[in-house]
Design a protein around this motif. Structure first.
Motif, PDB file in Angstrom:
ATOM      1  N   PHE A   1      -2.436  -2.337  13.120  1.00  0.00           N
ATOM      2  CA  PHE A   1      -1.683  -3.303  11.893  1.00  0.00           C
ATOM      3  C   PHE A   1      -2.090  -4.537  12.712  1.00  0.00           C
ATOM      4  O   PHE A   1      -2.082  -4.626  14.012  1.00  0.00           O
ATOM      5  CB  PHE A   1      -0.319  -3.128  12.094  1.00  0.00           C
ATOM      6  CG  PHE A   1       0.104  -1.951  11.191  1.00  0.00           C
ATOM      7  CD1 PHE A   1      -0.045  -1.590  10.086  1.00  0.00           C
ATOM      8  CD2 PHE A   1       0.950  -0.938  11.909  1.00  0.00           C
ATOM      9  CE1 PHE A   1       0.563  -0.609   9.223  1.00  0.00           C
ATOM     10  CE2 PHE A   1       1.424   0.234  11.285  1.00  0.00           C
ATOM     11  CZ  PHE A   1       1.079   0.501  10.047  1.00  0.00           C
TER      12      PHE A   1
ATOM     13  N   SER B   1       0.833  -1.263  -0.269  1.00  0.00           N
ATOM     14  CA  SER B   1      -0.050  -0.077   0.113  1.00  0.00           C
ATOM     15  C   SER B   1       0.754   1.312  -0.138  1.00  0.00           C
ATOM     16  O   SER B   1       0.774   2.009  -0.911  1.00  0.00           O
ATOM     17  CB  SER B   1      -1.011  -0.015   1.130  1.00  0.00           C
ATOM     18  OG  SER B   1      -1.614   1.121   1.313  1.00  0.00           O
TER      19      SER B   1
ATOM     20  N   ARG C   1      -1.825  -4.042   2.575  1.00  0.00           N
ATOM     21  CA  ARG C   1      -3.336  -4.147   2.789  1.00  0.00           C
ATOM     22  C   ARG C   1      -3.525  -5.352   2.356  1.00  0.00           C
ATOM     23  O   ARG C   1      -3.208  -6.259   1.330  1.00  0.00           O
ATOM     24  CB  ARG C   1      -3.970  -3.162   1.648  1.00  0.00           C
ATOM     25  CG  ARG C   1      -5.508  -3.294   1.814  1.00  0.00           C
ATOM     26  CD  ARG C   1      -6.063  -2.599   2.985  1.00  0.00           C
ATOM     27  NE  ARG C   1      -7.505  -2.320   2.825  1.00  0.00           N
ATOM     28  CZ  ARG C   1      -8.352  -2.629   3.716  1.00  0.00           C
ATOM     29  NH1 ARG C   1      -7.937  -3.153   4.877  1.00  0.00           N
ATOM     30  NH2 ARG C   1      -9.561  -2.893   3.459  1.00  0.00           N
TER      31      ARG C   1
ATOM     32  N   THR D   1       3.595  -0.450   4.447  1.00  0.00           N
ATOM     33  CA  THR D   1       2.321  -0.958   4.813  1.00  0.00           C
ATOM     34  C   THR D   1       1.664  -1.802   3.772  1.00  0.00           C
ATOM     35  O   THR D   1       1.951  -1.563   2.428  1.00  0.00           O
ATOM     36  CB  THR D   1       1.401   0.077   4.780  1.00  0.00           C
ATOM     37  OG1 THR D   1       1.999   1.102   5.935  1.00  0.00           O
ATOM     38  CG2 THR D   1       0.032  -0.114   5.228  1.00  0.00           C
TER      39      THR D   1
ATOM     40  N   TRP E   1      -4.622  -4.414   7.741  1.00  0.00           N
ATOM     41  CA  TRP E   1      -3.146  -3.865   7.339  1.00  0.00           C
ATOM     42  C   TRP E   1      -2.053  -4.392   8.086  1.00  0.00           C
ATOM     43  O   TRP E   1      -2.077  -5.135   9.339  1.00  0.00           O
ATOM     44  CB  TRP E   1      -3.297  -2.509   7.694  1.00  0.00           C
ATOM     45  CG  TRP E   1      -4.411  -1.682   7.184  1.00  0.00           C
ATOM     46  CD1 TRP E   1      -5.434  -1.224   7.536  1.00  0.00           C
ATOM     47  CD2 TRP E   1      -4.184  -1.018   5.875  1.00  0.00           C
ATOM     48  NE1 TRP E   1      -6.225  -0.681   6.647  1.00  0.00           N
ATOM     49  CE2 TRP E   1      -5.357  -0.548   5.606  1.00  0.00           C
ATOM     50  CE3 TRP E   1      -3.082  -0.851   4.952  1.00  0.00           C
ATOM     51  CZ2 TRP E   1      -5.267   0.389   4.383  1.00  0.00           C
ATOM     52  CZ3 TRP E   1      -3.351  -0.022   3.842  1.00  0.00           C
ATOM     53  CH2 TRP E   1      -4.352   0.696   3.592  1.00  0.00           C
TER      54      TRP E   1
END
Length: 132
Positions: free
Chosen positions: A95, A54, A69, A67, A74
């Motif tokens: 997360f 992401s 997804r 990051t 996440w």
């Protein structure tokens, strides 16, 4: 290289300058130890990665920082090449997992699990696919 350390009631993922740039994150990641649900050592850090990038950089087999997804939420990753890594599964945090390359994954996993007050099994697993 990034460092996983325990500071009081928190797990801190201290990022070096390259990790800050590569992950598009300007500061260290601080997670309450009470949010740590499980710590595991994957058979390969690349198997443990979920979803798609992401924010950050990713070159398969080389580096994945930033990051990611996936269908359930996440993750945050700092994975380099084929070295060992730890996966820290979290509850109630932004997360769902942290996947971090470290020099000595079993020792780091045991240290983090002990700090969080949870059991640790040093046997490598295959990540979300189940045990090895």
């Amino acid at each position: 290289m990034a460092e996983l350390r325990v500071e009081g009631p928190d797990l801190v993922l201290a990022l070096g300058p390259l990790e800050r740039v590569g992950s598009f994150r300007g500061r260290d990641l601080r997670v309450p130890l009470s949010a740590v649900r499980r710590v595991r050592v994957p058979i390969s850090p690349w198997i443990a990665l979920r979803g798609w990038r992401s924010a950050g950089i990713a070159v398969p087999g080389w580096v994945a920082m930033g990051t990611r997804r996936h269908g359930e939420g996440w993750d945050f990753t700092l994975v380099r090449r084929s070295g060992p890594a730890v996966v820290i599964e979290l509850n109630g945090y932004r997360f769902d997992e942290l996947v971090v390359s470290v020099a000595d994954a079993p020792a780091t996993g045991a240290r983090l699990a002990a700090a969080a007050g949870i059991a640790f099994d040093p046997t490598p697993d295959r990540g979300p696919l189940g045990p090895a």
